[in-house]
Design a protein around this motif. Structure first.
Motif, PDB file in Angstrom:
ATOM      1  N   THR A 260       0.850  -1.200   0.000  1.00 35.44           N
ATOM      2  CA  THR A 260       0.000   0.000   0.000  1.00 35.44           C
ATOM      3  C   THR A 260       0.889   1.254   0.000  1.00 35.44           C
ATOM      4  N   PRO A 261       0.305   2.424  -0.309  1.00 37.01           N
ATOM      5  CA  PRO A 261       1.096   3.674  -0.255  1.00 37.01           C
ATOM      6  C   PRO A 261       1.669   3.921   1.138  1.00 37.01           C
ATOM      7  N   GLU A 262       1.060   3.332   2.180  1.00 38.78           N
ATOM      8  CA  GLU A 262       1.597   3.487   3.555  1.00 38.78           C
ATOM      9  C   GLU A 262       2.678   2.450   3.844  1.00 38.78           C
ATOM     10  N   LEU A 263       3.102   1.733   2.799  1.00 35.92           N
ATOM     11  CA  LEU A 263       4.138   0.691   2.908  1.00 35.92           C
ATOM     12  C   LEU A 263       3.716  -0.464   3.824  1.00 35.92           C
ATOM     13  N   LYS A 264       2.445  -0.810   3.773  1.00 35.47           N
ATOM     14  CA  LYS A 264       1.940  -1.983   4.497  1.00 35.47           C
ATOM     15  C   LYS A 264       1.577  -3.054   3.460  1.00 35.47           C
ATOM     16  N   CYS A 265       1.665  -4.297   3.887  1.00 34.83           N
ATOM     17  CA  CYS A 265       1.291  -5.382   2.972  1.00 34.83           C
ATOM     18  C   CYS A 265      -0.224  -5.561   3.003  1.00 34.83           C
ATOM     19  N   SER A 266      -0.874  -5.349   1.843  1.00 36.11           N
ATOM     20  CA  SER A 266      -2.339  -5.458   1.807  1.00 36.11           C
ATOM     21  C   SER A 266      -2.793  -6.913   1.873  1.00 36.11           C
ATOM     22  N   LEU A 267      -1.860  -7.841   1.774  1.00 30.72           N
ATOM     23  CA  LEU A 267      -2.256  -9.262   1.829  1.00 30.72           C
ATOM     24  C   LEU A 267      -2.238  -9.827   3.246  1.00 30.72           C
ATOM     25  N   TYR A 268      -1.570  -9.124   4.164  1.00 26.64           N
ATOM     26  CA  TYR A 268      -1.491  -9.633   5.527  1.00 26.64           C
ATOM     27  C   TYR A 268      -2.898  -9.845   6.089  1.00 26.64           C
ATOM     28  N   PRO A 269      -3.243 -10.946   6.759  1.00 26.34           N
ATOM     29  CA  PRO A 269      -2.369 -12.060   7.165  1.00 26.34           C
ATOM     30  C   PRO A 269      -2.273 -13.187   6.126  1.00 26.34           C
ATOM     31  N   HIS A 270      -2.676 -12.904   4.867  1.00 30.69           N
ATOM     32  CA  HIS A 270      -2.628 -13.956   3.836  1.00 30.69           C
ATOM     33  C   HIS A 270      -1.352 -13.826   3.020  1.00 30.69           C
ATOM     34  N   TRP A 271      -0.250 -13.637   3.694  1.00 28.65           N
ATOM     35  CA  TRP A 271       1.033 -13.487   3.011  1.00 28.65           C
ATOM     36  C   TRP A 271       1.370 -14.695   2.151  1.00 28.65           C
ATOM     37  N   PRO A 272       2.021 -14.444   1.000  1.00 31.07           N
ATOM     38  CA  PRO A 272       2.570 -15.583   0.271  1.00 31.07           C
ATOM     39  C   PRO A 272       3.611 -16.309   1.135  1.00 31.07           C
ATOM     40  N   THR A 273       3.807 -17.574   0.840  1.00 33.85           N
ATOM     41  CA  THR A 273       4.701 -18.424   1.647  1.00 33.85           C
ATOM     42  C   THR A 273       6.080 -17.800   1.840  1.00 33.85           C
ATOM     43  N   SER A 274       6.664 -17.261   0.764  1.00 31.40           N
ATOM     44  CA  SER A 274       8.049 -16.790   0.903  1.00 31.40           C
ATOM     45  C   SER A 274       8.124 -15.489   1.701  1.00 31.40           C
ATOM     46  N   CYS A 275       7.045 -14.692   1.706  1.00 28.73           N
ATOM     47  CA  CYS A 275       7.048 -13.470   2.522  1.00 28.73           C
ATOM     48  C   CYS A 275       6.846 -13.817   3.993  1.00 28.73           C
ATOM     49  N   ALA A 276       6.056 -14.857   4.252  1.00 26.92           N
ATOM     50  CA  ALA A 276       5.699 -15.194   5.634  1.00 26.92           C
ATOM     51  C   ALA A 276       6.891 -15.704   6.438  1.00 26.92           C
ATOM     52  N   ARG A 277       7.932 -16.181   5.761  1.00 27.68           N
ATOM     53  CA  ARG A 277       9.087 -16.698   6.514  1.00 27.68           C
ATOM     54  C   ARG A 277      10.298 -15.762   6.408  1.00 27.68           C
ATOM     55  N   PHE A 278      10.230 -14.749   5.588  1.00 26.08           N
ATOM     56  CA  PHE A 278      11.365 -13.871   5.349  1.00 26.08           C
ATOM     57  C   PHE A 278      11.795 -13.157   6.639  1.00 26.08           C
ATOM     58  N   PRO A 279      13.108 -13.064   6.926  1.00 20.57           N
ATOM     59  CA  PRO A 279      14.266 -13.468   6.119  1.00 20.57           C
ATOM     60  C   PRO A 279      14.844 -14.838   6.510  1.00 20.57           C
ATOM     61  N   TYR A 280      14.073 -15.643   7.237  1.00 19.28           N
ATOM     62  CA  TYR A 280      14.573 -16.978   7.596  1.00 19.28           C
ATOM     63  C   TYR A 280      14.658 -17.823   6.313  1.00 19.28           C
ATOM     64  N   THR A 281      15.813 -18.426   6.091  1.00 17.55           N
ATOM     65  CA  THR A 281      16.071 -19.106   4.823  1.00 17.55           C
ATOM     66  C   THR A 281      16.648 -20.490   5.076  1.00 17.55           C
ATOM     67  N   LEU A 282      16.010 -21.490   4.500  1.00 20.32           N
ATOM     68  CA  LEU A 282      16.489 -22.863   4.693  1.00 20.32           C
ATOM     69  C   LEU A 282      17.548 -23.216   3.651  1.00 20.32           C
ATOM     70  N   SER A 283      18.681 -23.745   4.120  1.00 18.28           N
ATOM     71  CA  SER A 283      19.666 -24.331   3.204  1.00 18.28           C
ATOM     72  C   SER A 283      19.574 -25.836   3.368  1.00 18.28           C
ATOM     73  N   LYS A 284      19.011 -26.487   2.355  1.00 16.75           N
ATOM     74  CA  LYS A 284      18.839 -27.942   2.462  1.00 16.75           C
ATOM     75  C   LYS A 284      20.197 -28.629   2.530  1.00 16.75           C
TER      76      LYS A 284
END
Ligand code: SF4
Ligand code: SF4
Length: 243
Positions: free
Chosen positions: A139-163
């Motif tokens: 949004t123009p206020e720099l908020k995510c308009s999808l919250y709490p339905h964040w896409p998977t990769s946004c919901a875990r950011f910046p935690y990153t799995l190295s298999k």
């Protein structure tokens, strides 16, 4: 009427067991998939957490906008598409992925692996807008308009799995964090999401390989790129222009 997300979960129940897949008439298909993709899910208990407990991003102190920039484009999982269908936000989805330029790939070599990946070519991304390529969900206020339905990769950011390293790391793209006891729960949730996000990727690979027609029936097929379609579009990003 069942939601697209519930239908996707139902579909997965029929394919979740690797033995059921291997001992079915689709055995050859499963073996073909296994030849190119590791489809065994990760157990979070076997993954080390290399991030101190209670460390979370401190977005209020950050001058970066990680929701912008062509190389930060958000790849969607099947579950993400289903949620966007259910909340009537398919306007945010695009099948066209950026064709990363040589300069972008030089700066971030993993982008080439991404472009070569079948999942990346098939699954859609979130639309970006403007010269700065800002995520269309911001949004123009720099908020995510999808919250709490964040896409998977946004919901875990910046935690990153190295298999390969069997561990979860703090992603280099996020420069500012805070650490406190009151954030322990949030940090544990980010860890869990980084592992479940990886397992979502496996679910997608299995379903795309075995159940493409069912995905069409659920309504997800319209957002998937076929093998004969060009999945890329040229992009310009001022932050990644040639010097
Ligand atoms: S880079 Fe990290 S701290 Fe900065 S806005 Fe993104 S998540 Fe927040
Ligand atoms: S979906 Fe939300 S959190 Fe993810 S990039 Fe877009 S605005 Fe940012």
């Amino acid at each position: 009427m069942m939601t697209a997300e519930a239908q996707l979960n139902d579909l997965w129940e029929g394919y979740r067991s690797k033995w059921r897949r291997l001992l079915s008439p689709k055995m050859i298909r499963e073996l073909t998939l296994r030849a190119s993709f590791d489809v065994d899910p990760i157990n979070p208990r076997k993954i080390a957490n290399n991030i101190p407990k209670g460390r979370v991003p401190d977005c209020n102190q950050c001058e970066d906008i990680c929701c912008a920039g062509v190389t930060n484009v958000v790849s969607l999982r099947l579950a993400d598409i289903a949620v966007l269908i259910d909340i009537e936000r398919t306007d945010l989805i695009t099948k066209k992925k950026p064709r990363f330029s040589p300069v972008m790939i030089r700066r971030k070599p993993q982008l080439q692996d991404l472009m070569d990946s079948e999942l990346w070519r098939t699954l859609p991304v979130l639309r970006q807008v403007g010269e700065q390529r800002i995520c269309a969900a911001l949004t123009p206020e720099l908020k995510c308009s999808l919250y709490p339905h964040w896409p998977t990769s946004c919901a875990r950011f910046p935690y990153t799995l190295s298999k390969a390293r069997k561990a979860v790391f703090w992603g280099k793209r996020c420069p500012v964090y805070q650490e406190a006891v009151e954030h322990v729960e949030q940090s544990e949730s980010l860890f869990a999401r980084s592992v479940s996000g990886y397992n979502e990727r496996i679910r997608d690979a299995v379903l795309l390989h075995h159940a493409r027609k069912d995905l069409d029936r659920i309504g997800l097929g319209a957002w998937l790129t076929g093998s004969k379609e060009d999945p890329f579009e040229p992009v310009h990003d001022p932050r990644n222009a040639e010097p």
